[in-house]
Enzyme design. Structure first.
Site, PDB file in Angstrom:
ATOM      1  N   GLU A 146      28.767   6.884 -25.683  1.00 20.83           N
ATOM      2  CA  GLU A 146      28.411   5.623 -26.319  1.00 20.83           C
ATOM      3  C   GLU A 146      26.986   5.209 -25.978  1.00 20.83           C
ATOM      4  OE1 GLU A 146      29.988   1.042 -26.926  1.00 20.83           O
ATOM      5  OE2 GLU A 146      30.811   2.247 -25.285  1.00 20.83           O
ATOM      6  N   GLU A 205      35.558  -3.967 -30.924  1.00 20.76           N
ATOM      7  CA  GLU A 205      35.070  -4.332 -29.595  1.00 20.76           C
ATOM      8  C   GLU A 205      34.114  -5.521 -29.695  1.00 20.76           C
ATOM      9  OE1 GLU A 205      33.956  -1.982 -25.559  1.00 20.76           O
ATOM     10  OE2 GLU A 205      32.530  -1.825 -27.198  1.00 20.76           O
TER      11      GLU A 205
END
Length: 310
Positions: free
Chosen positions: A188, A285
């Site tokens: 990420e 998220e």
């Protein structure tokens, strides 16, 4: 008696302390609210614990059932590795019964302010690999296919090329652990405003690393919120990185709240990845832009709006 009530009672002692928030956006609560009619989404959007606490109730089992009732088919739980084994098993059983998939959880200790993988330090690498081994067992327990990896902080005493080599070597060794189990770590990139000093920032950088590792167990987690801040040009960068992207996360900018609250045209982005044939999970998220139960319902309506692209 609904199954959520039975499971809630049987696990209450554990859930009371250990199923509170894990991850950046988890919350806790216990208020029952209004249920909405089930909806069929085009993509697999994955809420996290606490996102619907006012309408679903405070425990994770009730929240999973509520998510399924709203049409969500996946869960994302960054802190799954910190939950007791019996809670992990209860979550997995509930998701299996509901036909839901498990999204990512964080696979290792993330170094936010000091170098670890970038440094080439053997002890830090072994610590990382030990965490990866533990994550394999957790992933098998909760039926997870993806785990999040963040290579950590830059080593400002080393040239970027040397740091990249150090990271690639660690990820190659981690891939060797994950490949036999069919588990994929997703790297990420994070933005420099929320997370200054981290090594991995851009999609092209993640793409280069994945190509160097050259493993089906090392792919990209493309977080649209982070990449809007870091580089923008979202759809062209998704296109350029497409063959190494295995997972998406979302949040609007500014604010990191649900789609429709900021500048990102999520309807177009979701249509693009749908048309490309994306079959994976889209992790929600982000926080809720409005408080309490009404704000939770607004999140659901926002996803219905941006998912309405066919």
């Amino acid at each position: 008696m609904k199954r959520r009530t039975f499971v809630q009672n049987s696990l209450m002692a554990t859930l009371g302390a250990s199923v509170t928030t894990t991850g950046a956006f988890g919350l806790a609560g216990n208020t029952e609210g209004t249920r909405q009619e089930k909806h069929k989404f085009n993509l697999k959007y994955a809420p996290h614990e606490g996102m619907f606490k006012h309408n679903a109730g405070g425990d994770i089992i009730s929240q999973l059932e509520y998510m399924a009732e709203q049409g969500f088919t996946a869960l994302e739980d960054n802190g799954m590795s910190g939950r007791p084994v019996n809670v992990q098993e209860a979550i997995a059983k509930t998701m299996q019964d509901l036909g839901m998939e498990m999204g990512v959880f964080v696979a290792h200790k993330i170094y936010w302010t000091e170098p670890n993988l970038t440094s080439g330090d053997v002890g830090k690498r072994e610590e990382f690999l030990a965490d990866i081994r533990k994550s394999v067992e957790i992933a098998k327990r909760v039926n997870a296919k993806w785990v999040t990896v963040v290579p950590g902080y830059k080593d400002f005493r080393k040239e970027p090329g040397y740091q990249t080599v150090n990271v690639v070597e660690s990820l190659k060794q981690a891939s060797g652990i994950l490949e036999p189990h069919g588990i994929t770590m997703v790297l990420e990139p994070l933005n420099y405003m929320n997370h200054p000093g981290l090594f991995l920032e851009k999609s092209a950088q993640a793409y280069e690393i994945c190509k160097a590792v050259n493993s089906p167990s090392c792919k990209i987690l493309y977080d649209i919120y982070h990449q809007q801040i870091t580089e923008g040009n979202l759809i062209p960068n998704i296109e350029a990185s497409w063959d190494e992207i295995a997972y998406f996360q979302v949040g609007d900018n500014p604010g990191r709240k649900e789609p429709t609250t900021g500048e990102i045209n999520y309807k177009n982005i979701f249509k693009y990845i749908y048309d490309k044939g994306f079959q994976g999970i889209v992790g929600m998220e982000h926080g809720n832009s409005r408080p309490n139960g009404e704000g939770e319902l607004a999140v659901i309506e926002a996803y219905k709006e941006v998912d309405n692209f066919l």
